[in-house]
Design an enzyme around this catalytic site. Structure first.
Site, mmCIF file in Angstrom:
data_model
loop_
_atom_site.group_PDB
_atom_site.id
_atom_site.type_symbol
_atom_site.label_atom_id
_atom_site.label_comp_id
_atom_site.label_asym_id
_atom_site.label_seq_id
_atom_site.Cartn_x
_atom_site.Cartn_y
_atom_site.Cartn_z
ATOM 1 N N GLU A 163 51.635 9.648 20.007
ATOM 2 C CA GLU A 163 50.348 10.341 20.170
ATOM 3 C C GLU A 163 49.430 10.321 18.958
ATOM 4 O OE1 GLU A 163 50.964 14.294 21.670
ATOM 5 O OE2 GLU A 163 51.810 13.585 23.532
ATOM 6 N N GLU A 355 56.881 11.609 27.951
ATOM 7 C CA GLU A 355 56.937 13.076 27.866
ATOM 8 C C GLU A 355 56.196 13.666 29.052
ATOM 9 O OE1 GLU A 355 55.342 14.948 24.329
ATOM 10 O OE2 GLU A 355 56.414 13.553 23.035
HETATM 11 C C1 FCB Z 1 53.161 16.621 22.791
HETATM 12 C C2 FCB Z 1 54.025 16.280 21.590
HETATM 13 C C3 FCB Z 1 55.381 16.911 21.630
HETATM 14 C C4 FCB Z 1 55.352 18.328 22.186
HETATM 15 C C5 FCB Z 1 54.567 18.390 23.467
HETATM 16 C C6 FCB Z 1 54.514 19.750 24.098
HETATM 17 O O1 FCB Z 1 51.816 16.475 22.442
HETATM 18 O O2 FCB Z 1 54.202 14.890 21.485
HETATM 19 O O3 FCB Z 1 55.925 16.858 20.353
HETATM 20 O O4 FCB Z 1 54.895 19.195 21.235
HETATM 21 O O5 FCB Z 1 53.271 17.914 23.263
#
Ligand code: FCB
Length: 453
Positions: A163, A355
């Site tokens: 990210e 994620e």
């Molecule tokens: C993302 C991050 C991860 C976590 C989630 C909730 O942006 O990559 O580390 O904090 O959000």
């Protein structure tokens, strides 16, 4: 809904959020260690110093994953454990932690998916200018090469950076994440281009130094725009929003993914940032765009769009009272399918959801259980949306964020994202109802399981 047989079910974490052991075995400080010490920077003064103590309890945590029948674990390496000073001498003790972790995963039949950089930048390199230093791409490449040499015989899947939108947007623009900078647009763009160069050099270094062929990708986020209806006009509006750079910020998809995957910056970004972009050569653009094997994307929430009267996308706000997570993020399952479709259409790479998850206000009940019904329902809805794209062969796997409740950056320990509850006084792990549910999903490849009490 049944997912394709070879669909990969995983769980995710990141080094600073779970490891703790901040000074163990020669680890050097990262910008997050420094940021946590800044008064007012992190809610309630929380730090990742102890976190979940995954550094010492990883065997227990790997067993939790194995017991769930989950086949992949995405974790990140702490750069300053491996190079306490960011570059220079390797800290073998730090590196050997990851070697033990990888062996333990493989013994348990779990694929390691390794992220090289998940925001915990070495403080020593930050002191030399961090991502603004022209050498920063080489620093990252050297670190990537060292980790690939040590673990590339056993780790088959690699992600360079996590990210950039967030660590540049929050860390270098609004100052709410480490290193807490509020750079000018020109400096922020310079740092961003160094990150893109670093990604490219890192991908090349991984392939060069891993002793066997490996899969290389990244894990980015961005905006997950989706159409308000299935009309061709609204779909086009969402596509336009998804693929455009309209604001002087870091949140877009294409500012990052076009150079990395297509070898050029999007025209709208170049027009918007005219006069502020660093001068880049064709060779720089080639460096930024090494071949990738997969596109990892982290998605939590999106915005819906319809086509406006002048052929311009128009945001359709959520209705009052629309479901939201404990973080206040709107629950928008549709964004998964559309993000995958739009990314695949433009970049032609297999997509992995690296994620997805939500924060809930979970606690252990009087019977010793954590019944997180909302996490199950949220994940079921989001997976139903992923499943539509998976059925078309566009998405190959899903990593739930997170395996454990952990240190949620500027929110400290308040936001609980885990399938497993962590008591941060005792560090006792309690699998939540969602862990049992996700286990059924991972074992059956089907999401048609409801909460059984
Ligand atoms: C993302 C991050 C991860 C976590 C989630 C909730 O942006 O990559 O580390 O904090 O959000």
């Amino acid at each position: 809904m049944q997912f394709p047989r070879d669909f990969l079910w995983g769980v995710a974490s990141s080094a600073y959020q779970v490891e703790g052991a901040a000074t163990a075995d020669g680890r050097g400080p990262s910008v997050w260690d420094t940021f946590c010490k800044t008064p007012g920077a992190v809610r309630d003064g929380h730090t990742g110093e102890a976190a979940c103590d995954h550094y010492h309890r990883f065997r227990e945590d790997v067993k939790l994953i194995a017991d769930m029948g989950v086949k992949a674990y995405r974790f990140s390496v702490s750069w300053s454990r491996v190079f306490p000073g960011g570059d220079g001498a390797i800290n073998d003790k730090g590196l050997s932690f990851y070697s033990r972790l990888v062996d333990t995963l493989l013994d348990a039949g779990i694929q390691p998916w390794l992220t090289l950089f998940h925001w915990d930048y070495p403080q020593a390199l930050q002191d030399r200018g961090g991502w603004l230093n022209a050498s920063s791409p080489q620093w990252f490449a050297a670190y990537s090469a060292a980790v690939a040499r040590a673990l590339g015989d056993r780790v088959g899947h690699w992600m360079t950076i996590n990210e950039p939108q967030i660590f540049i947007g929050h860390g270098h623009r609004d100052g709410t994440h480490a290193p807490g900078l509020k750079l000018s647009t020109a400096d922020r763009l310079k740092a961003s281009c160094n990150v893109l160069l670093a990604h490219g050099l890192s991908a090349a270094a991984i392939r060069e130094h891993a002793p066997r062929p490996v899969q290389v990708g990244w894990a980015v986020c961005g905006r997950a725009d989706y159409p308000a209806t299935n009309s061709p006009q609204d779909i086009e509006a969402a596509r336009l929003a998804f693929n455009s750079v309209t604001a002087d910020d870091a949140w877009s998809n294409t500012f990052w993914a076009d150079p990395a995957c297509l070898g050029r910056f999007p025209a709208d970004a170049l027009a918007l940032f005219e006069g502020s972009m660093p001068v880049l050569t064709d060779a720089d653009l080639r460096t930024m765009s090494p071949p990738l094997d997969f596109y990892g994307v982290n998605i939590y929430s999106g915005s819906r769009w319809k086509m406006g009267p002048e052929g311009k996308p128009q945001l359709v706000p959520q209705r009052p009272g629309h479901p939201q997570t404990a973080f206040g993020w709107p629950v928008t399952p549709e964004c998964m399918e559309w993000a995958i479709r739009f990314l695949h259409e433009r970049y032609k790479l297999p997509v992995y959801i690296t994620e997805n998850g939500l924060a809930c206000t979970d606690w252990v009940d009087l019977n010793g259980r954590v019944i997180d019904a909302q996490r199950i329902d949220f994940t079921r809805r989001y997976l139903a949306s992923v499943g539509k794209a998976a059925a078309d062969g566009l998405c190959k796997g899903y990593f739930h964020w997170s395996i454990l409740d952990n240190f949620e950056w500027a929110e400290g320990y308040r936001m609980r994202f885990g399938l497993v509850h962590v008591d941060f006084d005792t560090l006792v792990r309690t699998p939540k109802a969602s862990a049992a549910w996700y286990s059924k999903v991972a074992r059956s490849g089907s999401i048609d399981h409801s909460l059984t009490l």
